[in-house]
Motif scaffolding. Structure first.
Motif, mmCIF file in Angstrom:
data_model
loop_
_atom_site.group_PDB
_atom_site.id
_atom_site.type_symbol
_atom_site.label_atom_id
_atom_site.label_comp_id
_atom_site.label_asym_id
_atom_site.label_seq_id
_atom_site.Cartn_x
_atom_site.Cartn_y
_atom_site.Cartn_z
ATOM 1 N N SER A 13 -1.262 12.035 -8.156
ATOM 2 C CA SER A 13 -0.521 13.387 -7.476
ATOM 3 C C SER A 13 0.755 13.217 -7.574
ATOM 4 O O SER A 13 1.241 14.397 -7.658
ATOM 5 N N HIS A 14 1.353 12.279 -7.356
ATOM 6 C CA HIS A 14 2.825 12.310 -6.952
ATOM 7 C C HIS A 14 3.779 12.381 -8.415
ATOM 8 O O HIS A 14 4.835 12.524 -8.501
ATOM 9 N N LEU A 15 2.802 12.418 -9.345
ATOM 10 C CA LEU A 15 3.630 12.364 -10.810
ATOM 11 C C LEU A 15 3.045 13.576 -11.654
ATOM 12 O O LEU A 15 3.435 14.064 -12.241
ATOM 13 N N ASN A 16 2.181 14.344 -10.805
ATOM 14 C CA ASN A 16 1.356 15.593 -11.317
ATOM 15 C C ASN A 16 2.180 16.793 -11.106
ATOM 16 O O ASN A 16 2.230 17.151 -10.008
ATOM 17 N N PRO A 17 2.729 17.626 -12.107
ATOM 18 C CA PRO A 17 3.564 18.654 -11.917
ATOM 19 C C PRO A 17 2.608 19.773 -11.078
ATOM 20 O O PRO A 17 3.476 20.455 -10.402
ATOM 21 N N VAL A 18 1.359 19.846 -11.488
ATOM 22 C CA VAL A 18 0.528 21.011 -10.785
ATOM 23 C C VAL A 18 0.548 20.496 -9.296
ATOM 24 O O VAL A 18 0.766 21.558 -8.443
ATOM 25 N N LEU A 42 3.767 15.743 2.078
ATOM 26 C CA LEU A 42 2.092 15.757 1.386
ATOM 27 C C LEU A 42 2.385 14.300 0.557
ATOM 28 O O LEU A 42 3.377 14.188 -0.032
ATOM 29 N N LEU A 43 1.135 13.476 0.797
ATOM 30 C CA LEU A 43 1.265 12.147 0.304
ATOM 31 C C LEU A 43 -0.094 11.537 -0.295
ATOM 32 O O LEU A 43 -1.059 12.298 0.057
ATOM 33 N N THR A 44 -0.075 10.720 -0.974
ATOM 34 C CA THR A 44 -1.355 10.148 -1.449
ATOM 35 C C THR A 44 -1.972 9.233 -0.443
ATOM 36 O O THR A 44 -1.229 9.044 0.128
ATOM 37 N N ASP A 45 -3.297 9.199 -0.579
ATOM 38 C CA ASP A 45 -3.866 8.182 0.321
ATOM 39 C C ASP A 45 -3.258 6.809 0.363
ATOM 40 O O ASP A 45 -3.223 6.270 1.486
ATOM 41 N N ASP A 46 -2.631 6.406 -0.710
ATOM 42 C CA ASP A 46 -2.076 5.264 -0.780
ATOM 43 C C ASP A 46 -0.792 5.379 -0.522
ATOM 44 O O ASP A 46 0.183 4.183 -0.841
ATOM 45 N N GLY A 61 10.122 8.553 1.716
ATOM 46 C CA GLY A 61 9.193 7.454 1.005
ATOM 47 C C GLY A 61 8.826 6.639 2.260
ATOM 48 O O GLY A 61 7.394 6.346 2.532
ATOM 49 N N ARG A 62 9.611 6.144 3.141
ATOM 50 C CA ARG A 62 9.003 5.297 4.368
ATOM 51 C C ARG A 62 8.180 5.964 5.170
ATOM 52 O O ARG A 62 7.176 5.622 5.468
ATOM 53 N N PHE A 63 8.296 7.320 5.674
ATOM 54 C CA PHE A 63 7.268 8.057 6.262
ATOM 55 C C PHE A 63 6.036 8.343 5.525
ATOM 56 O O PHE A 63 5.086 8.210 6.297
ATOM 57 N N ALA A 64 5.969 8.418 4.333
ATOM 58 C CA ALA A 64 4.608 8.599 3.533
ATOM 59 C C ALA A 64 4.052 7.391 3.669
ATOM 60 O O ALA A 64 2.793 7.140 4.054
ATOM 61 N N GLU B 32 -8.715 0.510 3.270
ATOM 62 C CA GLU B 32 -8.535 0.742 1.576
ATOM 63 C C GLU B 32 -8.403 2.303 1.514
ATOM 64 O O GLU B 32 -8.843 3.192 1.803
ATOM 65 N N ALA B 33 -7.430 2.457 0.562
ATOM 66 C CA ALA B 33 -7.176 3.869 0.007
ATOM 67 C C ALA B 33 -7.297 3.780 -1.469
ATOM 68 O O ALA B 33 -7.108 2.898 -2.166
ATOM 69 N N THR B 34 -7.490 4.925 -1.863
ATOM 70 C CA THR B 34 -7.562 4.967 -3.471
ATOM 71 C C THR B 34 -6.331 4.752 -3.949
ATOM 72 O O THR B 34 -5.193 5.028 -3.569
ATOM 73 N N ASN B 35 -6.628 3.875 -5.051
ATOM 74 C CA ASN B 35 -5.170 3.219 -5.622
ATOM 75 C C ASN B 35 -4.623 4.021 -6.667
ATOM 76 O O ASN B 35 -5.251 4.374 -7.708
ATOM 77 N N THR B 36 -3.632 4.595 -6.493
ATOM 78 C CA THR B 36 -2.653 5.357 -7.836
ATOM 79 C C THR B 36 -1.856 4.372 -8.538
ATOM 80 O O THR B 36 -1.588 4.889 -9.887
ATOM 81 N N ASP B 37 -1.491 3.160 -8.218
ATOM 82 C CA ASP B 37 -0.885 2.358 -8.864
ATOM 83 C C ASP B 37 -1.512 1.385 -9.488
ATOM 84 O O ASP B 37 -1.596 0.316 -9.575
ATOM 85 N N ARG B 38 -2.288 2.094 -10.792
ATOM 86 C CA ARG B 38 -3.290 1.276 -11.686
ATOM 87 C C ARG B 38 -2.189 0.099 -12.250
ATOM 88 O O ARG B 38 -2.951 -0.561 -13.160
ATOM 89 N N GLU B 39 -1.255 0.559 -12.454
ATOM 90 C CA GLU B 39 -0.260 -0.402 -13.435
ATOM 91 C C GLU B 39 -0.129 -1.819 -13.066
ATOM 92 O O GLU B 39 -0.146 -2.846 -13.649
ATOM 93 N N THR B 40 0.112 -1.678 -11.801
ATOM 94 C CA THR B 40 0.275 -2.976 -11.047
ATOM 95 C C THR B 40 -0.810 -3.899 -10.896
ATOM 96 O O THR B 40 -1.177 -4.964 -11.136
ATOM 97 N N ALA B 41 -2.022 -3.282 -10.228
ATOM 98 C CA ALA B 41 -3.164 -3.720 -10.238
ATOM 99 C C ALA B 41 -4.478 -2.672 -10.631
ATOM 100 O O ALA B 41 -4.467 -1.744 -9.795
ATOM 101 N N ASP B 42 -5.093 -3.096 -11.676
ATOM 102 C CA ASP B 42 -6.139 -2.107 -12.016
ATOM 103 C C ASP B 42 -7.306 -2.306 -11.294
ATOM 104 O O ASP B 42 -8.442 -2.729 -11.543
ATOM 105 N N LYS B 43 -7.359 -1.454 -10.182
ATOM 106 C CA LYS B 43 -8.551 -1.662 -9.307
ATOM 107 C C LYS B 43 -8.668 -0.125 -8.479
ATOM 108 O O LYS B 43 -7.724 0.314 -8.399
ATOM 109 N N GLU B 44 -9.837 0.062 -7.952
ATOM 110 C CA GLU B 44 -10.085 1.311 -7.457
ATOM 111 C C GLU B 44 -9.408 1.415 -6.195
ATOM 112 O O GLU B 44 -8.851 2.517 -5.884
ATOM 113 N N THR B 45 -9.123 0.537 -5.230
ATOM 114 C CA THR B 45 -8.669 0.874 -3.867
ATOM 115 C C THR B 45 -7.413 -0.343 -3.751
ATOM 116 O O THR B 45 -7.421 -1.246 -4.302
#
Ligand SMILES: Nc1nc2c(ncn2[C@@H]2O[C@H](COP(=O)(O)OP(=O)(O)OP(=O)(O)O)[C@@H](O)[C@H]2O)c(=O)[nH]1
Ligand SMILES: [Mg+2]
Lengths: 139, 191
Positions: A13-18, A42-46, A61-64, B32-45
């Motif tokens: 999401s943080h890279l998705n222009p939409v 707005l932030l991603t779950d991770d 960034g830190r707040f997210a 655990e949260a959905t992982n968006t950084d698949r480049e560093t570690a390719d796993k779901e969470t």
């Protein structure tokens, strides 16, 4: 706790222009509803920031990252106590309230800081409208 | 009953969450949260706050197991949790780019805990990448701090028995340090 993780979008999401565009619109509309909104993100779950509003008030960034931890810990507590889905997280402090909630159906969290001119109830309702709006825009 | 608090740290994907799940006797608390950084570690969470588990090791010793997020963005959780621990189990995945330097970097992030507690290193994913060797890590650790001997093992976090051996080594080392230099109650610290 996210035992069944939401499906990963084809693009983060943080890279998705939409998503970024939808996020900016959502937060701008939110600001129109409440001048007491001092910061919102707005932030991603991770914990990656997608967009923020009024960046001068906080390190986005830190707040997210912190919001993401707080959200997950609150979910873990709700899970532990078997009290169903965690709907809101509220941090009520002397000089402001932080309200967090998930954007339904997406691994995205909305986090908003209101100053104390806003009642908690109004803050909650504005945050809920904004989360629903974001879901609508990226559906 | 004596109690110990042990921290599992190390890079994203090194197996901290997996290790705590292998070891714990209670349902683990996980974040655990959905992982968006698949480049560093390719796993779901990925872990965004902490893992928590417990294990009783010789009927009279309870060990509280805390795992931290591997990603540096969450280093405020490192500070919060390191303050409670007296032992550090640092996991390093052998398939990480420049994993020897990465290990030293992570160890340095936890130097306060290191200086007042015990440390054991677990090298994971050596089935995925067979280099560097345990000797390579040991040599780098000795070069970085010549006056200290930090044990290095290869371990598979999915294997409870292997993890248990590592944990027992760490707990023995924590107890030894406590005997030699009883420390004040752990305080919240800044890394
Ligand atoms: N082949 C192999 N896979 C491993 C080994 N150790 C761990 N894994 C796998 O690697 C992944 C590790 O994931 P986690 O346990 O979530 O890693 P983590 O250190 O908690 O990562 P973060 O919370 O994201 O920092 C899991 O899918 C494990 O099954 C190993 O020694 N060999
Ligand atoms: Mg983890």
């Amino acid at each position: 706790m996210n035992l069944t993780p939401a499906p990963v979008a084809t693009m983060a999401s943080h890279l998705n222009p939409v998503h970024i565009d939808a996020g900016n619109r959502t937060l701008a509309e939110m600001q129109d509803l409440a001048s007491s909104l001092t910061f919102a993100s707005l932030l991603t779950d991770d914990g990656f920031e997608i967009v923020h509003l009024n960046g001068t008030h906080a390190d986005g960034g830190r707040f997210a990252s912190m919001s993401s931890s707080v959200q997950a810990l609150s979910d873990a507590v709700a899970h532990e106590l078997k009290i169903g889905t965690n709907e809101y997280v509220i941090i009520a402090s002397e000089l402001g309230h932080v309200i967090q909630l998930r954007v339904q159906g997406h691994p995205i969290v909305l986090a908003a800081l209101f100053d104390t001119h806003e009642t908690l109830g109004k803050g909650l309702s504005i945050a809920r409208i904004a989360a629903r709006r974001m879901a609508e825009l990226i559906a | 009953m004596s109690e110990h608090v042990v921290l599992f740290a190390g890079p994203m994907g090194s197996g901290k969450t997996t290790a705590i799940r292998s070891l714990s006797e209670i349902d683990v608390v996980s974040t655990e949260a959905t992982n968006t950084d698949r480049e560093t570690a390719d796993k779901e969470t990925t872990t965004v706050a902490l893992d928590y588990g417990e294990i009783t090791i010789d009927d009279v010793t309870k060990v509280r197991l805390y795992g931290v997020p591997g990603q540096k963005r969450f280093d405020f959780m490192w500070s919060i949790l390191a303050g409670r621990a007296r032992g550090l189990l640092l996991l390093i995945n052998n398939d990480a780019p420049d994993s020897v330097a990465l290990l030293l970097e992570y160890l340095n992030n936890f130097r306060d805990l290191h200086s007042r507690g015990a440390v054991v290193i677990g090298v994971t994913k050596s089935d995925v990448s067979d280099a560097p060797s345990v000797a390579d890590y040991s040599a780098a650790l000795t070069a970085a701090s010549p006056d200290q001997l930090i044990p290095v093992f290869t371990v598979d976090p999915r294997n409870a028995e292997e993890m248990r051996t590592l944990l027992l080594t760490l707990v023995a080392s924590v107890e030894m340090r406590e005997l030699l230099a009883p420390a004040p109650a752990p305080i919240s610290e800044k890394i």
